[in-house]
Scaffold this motif. Structure first.
Motif, PDB file in Angstrom:
ATOM      1  N   SER A   1       0.841  -1.198   0.000  1.00 30.43           N
ATOM      2  CA  SER A   1       0.000   0.000   0.000  1.00 30.43           C
ATOM      3  C   SER A   1       0.872   1.241   0.000  1.00 30.43           C
ATOM      4  CB  SER A   1      -0.911   0.018   1.225  1.00 30.43           C
ATOM      5  OG  SER A   1      -1.697   1.200   1.247  1.00 30.43           O
ATOM      6  N   HIS A   2       0.353   2.328  -0.614  1.00 36.32           N
ATOM      7  CA  HIS A   2       1.011   3.625  -0.548  1.00 36.32           C
ATOM      8  C   HIS A   2       0.395   4.492   0.549  1.00 36.32           C
ATOM      9  CE1 HIS A   2       2.317   2.742  -4.800  1.00 36.32           C
ATOM     10  NE2 HIS A   2       3.434   3.147  -4.240  1.00 36.32           N
ATOM     11  N   LEU A   3      -0.662   4.015   1.205  1.00 38.80           N
ATOM     12  CA  LEU A   3      -1.330   4.789   2.238  1.00 38.80           C
ATOM     13  C   LEU A   3      -0.615   4.548   3.572  1.00 38.80           C
ATOM     14  CD1 LEU A   3      -3.687   6.723   2.659  1.00 38.80           C
ATOM     15  CD2 LEU A   3      -5.144   4.747   3.137  1.00 38.80           C
ATOM     16  N   MET A   4       0.378   5.386   3.858  1.00 35.57           N
ATOM     17  CA  MET A   4       1.248   5.159   5.006  1.00 35.57           C
ATOM     18  C   MET A   4       0.507   5.219   6.337  1.00 35.57           C
ATOM     19  SD  MET A   4       4.296   4.508   3.983  1.00 35.57           S
ATOM     20  CE  MET A   4       4.819   4.350   2.275  1.00 35.57           C
ATOM     21  N   SER A   5      -0.441   6.138   6.451  1.00 35.84           N
ATOM     22  CA  SER A   5      -1.167   6.258   7.713  1.00 35.84           C
ATOM     23  C   SER A   5      -1.914   4.977   8.045  1.00 35.84           C
ATOM     24  CB  SER A   5      -2.143   7.437   7.646  1.00 35.84           C
ATOM     25  OG  SER A   5      -3.078   7.256   6.585  1.00 35.84           O
ATOM     26  N   GLU A   6      -2.424   4.307   7.024  1.00 38.85           N
ATOM     27  CA  GLU A   6      -3.133   3.058   7.248  1.00 38.85           C
ATOM     28  C   GLU A   6      -2.166   1.917   7.523  1.00 38.85           C
ATOM     29  OE1 GLU A   6      -6.154   0.683   8.093  1.00 38.85           O
ATOM     30  OE2 GLU A   6      -6.265   2.848   7.762  1.00 38.85           O
ATOM     31  N   MET A   7      -1.076   1.875   6.766  1.00 34.90           N
ATOM     32  CA  MET A   7      -0.084   0.825   6.979  1.00 34.90           C
ATOM     33  C   MET A   7       0.488   0.893   8.395  1.00 34.90           C
ATOM     34  SD  MET A   7       1.235  -1.753   5.366  1.00 34.90           S
ATOM     35  CE  MET A   7       1.231  -1.473   3.596  1.00 34.90           C
ATOM     36  N   ALA A   8       0.642   2.114   8.910  1.00 38.20           N
ATOM     37  CA  ALA A   8       1.230   2.294  10.234  1.00 38.20           C
ATOM     38  C   ALA A   8       0.410   1.648  11.331  1.00 38.20           C
ATOM     39  CB  ALA A   8       1.406   3.792  10.524  1.00 38.20           C
ATOM     40  N   VAL A   9      -0.907   1.566  11.160  1.00 39.77           N
ATOM     41  CA  VAL A   9      -1.766   0.977  12.191  1.00 39.77           C
ATOM     42  C   VAL A   9      -2.205  -0.440  11.842  1.00 39.77           C
ATOM     43  CG1 VAL A   9      -2.599   3.204  13.016  1.00 39.77           C
ATOM     44  CG2 VAL A   9      -3.841   2.048  11.182  1.00 39.77           C
ATOM     45  N   THR A  10      -1.733  -0.963  10.712  1.00 36.57           N
ATOM     46  CA  THR A  10      -2.138  -2.309  10.286  1.00 36.57           C
ATOM     47  C   THR A  10      -0.995  -3.307  10.356  1.00 36.57           C
ATOM     48  OG1 THR A  10      -3.765  -1.356   8.765  1.00 36.57           O
ATOM     49  CG2 THR A  10      -3.160  -3.652   8.413  1.00 36.57           C
ATOM     50  N   ALA A  11       0.171  -2.934   9.831  1.00 32.79           N
ATOM     51  CA  ALA A  11       1.288  -3.878   9.707  1.00 32.79           C
ATOM     52  C   ALA A  11       2.131  -3.910  10.976  1.00 32.79           C
ATOM     53  CB  ALA A  11       2.149  -3.508   8.507  1.00 32.79           C
ATOM     54  N   GLU A  12       2.671  -5.085  11.261  1.00 33.44           N
ATOM     55  CA  GLU A  12       3.612  -5.257  12.374  1.00 33.44           C
ATOM     56  C   GLU A  12       5.046  -5.387  11.867  1.00 33.44           C
ATOM     57  OE1 GLU A  12       2.041  -8.289  15.305  1.00 33.44           O
ATOM     58  OE2 GLU A  12       0.583  -8.492  13.674  1.00 33.44           O
ATOM     59  N   HIS A  13       5.186  -5.832  10.622  1.00 30.40           N
ATOM     60  CA  HIS A  13       6.501  -6.053  10.030  1.00 30.40           C
ATOM     61  C   HIS A  13       6.518  -5.372   8.663  1.00 30.40           C
ATOM     62  CE1 HIS A  13      10.298  -8.360  10.135  1.00 30.40           C
ATOM     63  NE2 HIS A  13      10.206  -8.333   8.807  1.00 30.40           N
TER      64      HIS A  13
ATOM     65  N   SER B   1       6.800   9.900  11.945  1.00 33.74           N
ATOM     66  CA  SER B   1       5.779   8.966  11.479  1.00 33.74           C
ATOM     67  C   SER B   1       6.403   7.945  10.536  1.00 33.74           C
ATOM     68  CB  SER B   1       4.672   9.727  10.750  1.00 33.74           C
ATOM     69  OG  SER B   1       5.198  10.309   9.559  1.00 33.74           O
ATOM     70  N   LEU B   2       5.632   6.903  10.220  1.00 37.07           N
ATOM     71  CA  LEU B   2       6.082   5.928   9.232  1.00 37.07           C
ATOM     72  C   LEU B   2       6.377   6.622   7.906  1.00 37.07           C
ATOM     73  CD1 LEU B   2       6.552   3.100   8.073  1.00 37.07           C
ATOM     74  CD2 LEU B   2       4.072   2.912   7.722  1.00 37.07           C
ATOM     75  N   GLU B   3       5.527   7.577   7.517  1.00 33.50           N
ATOM     76  CA  GLU B   3       5.726   8.266   6.246  1.00 33.50           C
ATOM     77  C   GLU B   3       7.063   8.995   6.215  1.00 33.50           C
ATOM     78  OE1 GLU B   3       3.503  11.491   3.305  1.00 33.50           O
ATOM     79  OE2 GLU B   3       2.673  11.063   5.286  1.00 33.50           O
ATOM     80  N   GLU B   4       7.408   9.692   7.303  1.00 33.07           N
ATOM     81  CA  GLU B   4       8.671  10.416   7.354  1.00 33.07           C
ATOM     82  C   GLU B   4       9.858   9.464   7.310  1.00 33.07           C
ATOM     83  OE1 GLU B   4       7.855  14.337  10.007  1.00 33.07           O
ATOM     84  OE2 GLU B   4       7.338  12.432  10.955  1.00 33.07           O
ATOM     85  N   ALA B   5       9.754   8.338   8.048  1.00 33.16           N
ATOM     86  CA  ALA B   5      10.834   7.349   8.037  1.00 33.16           C
ATOM     87  C   ALA B   5      10.983   6.723   6.650  1.00 33.16           C
ATOM     88  CB  ALA B   5      10.554   6.262   9.082  1.00 33.16           C
ATOM     89  N   PHE B   6       9.858   6.441   6.003  1.00 37.84           N
ATOM     90  CA  PHE B   6       9.885   5.854   4.663  1.00 37.84           C
ATOM     91  C   PHE B   6      10.516   6.823   3.659  1.00 37.84           C
ATOM     92  CE2 PHE B   6       7.748   5.585   0.515  1.00 37.84           C
ATOM     93  CZ  PHE B   6       8.087   4.291   0.143  1.00 37.84           C
ATOM     94  N   MET B   7      10.136   8.087   3.728  1.00 35.91           N
ATOM     95  CA  MET B   7      10.675   9.089   2.810  1.00 35.91           C
ATOM     96  C   MET B   7      12.184   9.234   2.977  1.00 35.91           C
ATOM     97  SD  MET B   7       8.195  10.320   0.916  1.00 35.91           S
ATOM     98  CE  MET B   7       8.637  11.974   0.394  1.00 35.91           C
ATOM     99  N   ARG B   8      12.642   9.164   4.220  1.00 32.01           N
ATOM    100  CA  ARG B   8      14.070   9.301   4.469  1.00 32.01           C
ATOM    101  C   ARG B   8      14.838   8.103   3.888  1.00 32.01           C
ATOM    102  NH1 ARG B   8      16.518  10.993  10.264  1.00 32.01           N
ATOM    103  NH2 ARG B   8      15.436  12.872   9.613  1.00 32.01           N
ATOM    104  N   LEU B   9      14.325   6.896   4.120  1.00 29.49           N
ATOM    105  CA  LEU B   9      15.032   5.701   3.658  1.00 29.49           C
ATOM    106  C   LEU B   9      15.059   5.603   2.134  1.00 29.49           C
ATOM    107  CD1 LEU B   9      16.418   2.969   4.277  1.00 29.49           C
ATOM    108  CD2 LEU B   9      14.144   1.934   4.271  1.00 29.49           C
ATOM    109  N   THR B  10      13.942   5.983   1.500  1.00 26.38           N
ATOM    110  CA  THR B  10      13.812   5.752   0.056  1.00 26.38           C
ATOM    111  C   THR B  10      14.147   6.983  -0.787  1.00 26.38           C
ATOM    112  OG1 THR B  10      11.443   6.315   0.073  1.00 26.38           O
ATOM    113  CG2 THR B  10      12.035   4.008   0.448  1.00 26.38           C
TER     114      THR B  10
END
Length: 320
Positions: free
Chosen positions: A184-196, A282-291
């Motif tokens: 998914s590209h919806l980071m806010s949703e992934m942050a509360v759904t995925a564990e890994h 947030s997950l989005e900020e961490a993802f943006m930094r890594l990628t």
């Protein structure tokens, strides 16, 4: 369990997937993240045998997909909700899938009820909204009651109730001990759904770690402190060898120090605090930094109606 080892896919000169190795384990929701063009969809297609790897291997519970008998009973997937014969009803679409995989017809009604489409089971799929199409695709994935579920953008077109429903469904399936792999590209949703998380960029593996560890490793954590006695607090921090950063609103941002220590330090010096709050990206900020270095398609701010100065040429005409 999904096991991927040395997976590579080339299209001529283009390397879409580059030597990926990771395992998607049962019992938790694993998020699959990456910028556009990272190779996520290609990887999922190779898991299902829709694309053949150039090199490498994919195993579904220890077996290649093309060697599975009645594959829907092993792995259910939603890759493209539009991949449905528009002239068929929801019921008959699922019935065809069931008959081709040795699944009892009674299961069709069960999954239609699960996804909330029982009332429109006889309506043709071409008349479905985007959200209804997503629900039908999810019903197809659930049809064989498989141990492995794979979803590509499952919340696409769903309303808030539908998003909450699919989130809860995925977490429930994982809690039952199933393998759930979701892109998914919806980071806010992934942050509360995925564990890994499995994160790729330009076809390469960037991260394979827990959600908490991913955010911790790829973001800045700090404590925000706000006080009317700013200079006194700065002096107290300096005596402890702590150098804070200043925020735009006059607050201080302190790295590497626990909030409890900062609160005790302020109390010892009689300093009143109006705010003492730990902050983490947030997950989005961490993802943006890594990628950041792996993004293939960059948009640019500024006027979109003309090219840079002096660049009028083929394909561009003033006033067009």
């Amino acid at each position: 369990m999904i096991e991927i080892e040395g997976l590579t896919k080339r299209y001529g000169e283009k390397v879409a997937v580059n030597n990926l190795t990771f395992t998607v384990r049962p019992g938790l929701v694993t998020g699959f993240l990456g910028p556009n063009g990272a190779g996520k969809s290609t990887t999922m297609r190779m898991i299902l045998g829709l694309d053949r790897p150039t090199t490498g291997d994919v195993r579904i519970d220890g077996t290649r997909y093309d060697r599975l008998e009645d594959p829907l009973t092993y792995i259910g997937a939603l890759l493209d909700a539009k991949a449905v014969h528009g002239g068929r009803s929801a019921y008959h679409h699922l019935l065809c899938l069931a008959q081709s995989n040795g699944i009892p017809a009674s299961r069709v009604g069960e999954v239609l009820d699960t996804v909330g489409l029982k009332a429109v089971a006889r309506r043709k799929a071409k008349n479905f909204s985007l959200g209804m199409g997503q629900r039908l695709g999810i019903a197809g994935a659930l049809l064989g009651d498989p141990r492995i579920l794979m979803f590509d953008e499952p919340v696409n077109g769903l309303d808030p109730e539908g998003i909450h429903w699919i989130r809860t469904l995925m977490q429930t399936l994982a809690a039952e001990g199933r393998t759930v792999f979701v892109s998914s590209h919806l980071m806010s949703e992934m942050a509360v759904t995925a564990e890994h998380l499995v994160v790729i960029g330009q076809g390469r593996l960037l991260a394979d770690t827990s959600m908490a560890d991913f955010i911790r490793r790829n973001s800045r954590s700090y404590v925000r402190v706000r006080t009317p006695q700013r200079e006194q607090l700065l002096d107290a921090l300096r005596t402890e060898g702590i150098t804070p950063a200043g925020a735009d609103d006059g607050a201080l941002e302190v790295d590497g120090v626990r909030p409890e220590h900062l609160g005790e330090l302020a109390a010892r010096h009689g300093i009143v605090l109006h705010e003492l709050s730990p902050r983490q990206a947030s997950l989005e900020e961490a993802f943006m930094r890594l990628t950041a270095e792996s993004v293939e398609y960059h948009a640019h701010t500024g006027p979109a109606s003309s090219p840079p100065s002096g660049q009028w040429g083929a394909g561009w005409r003033k006033g067009s």
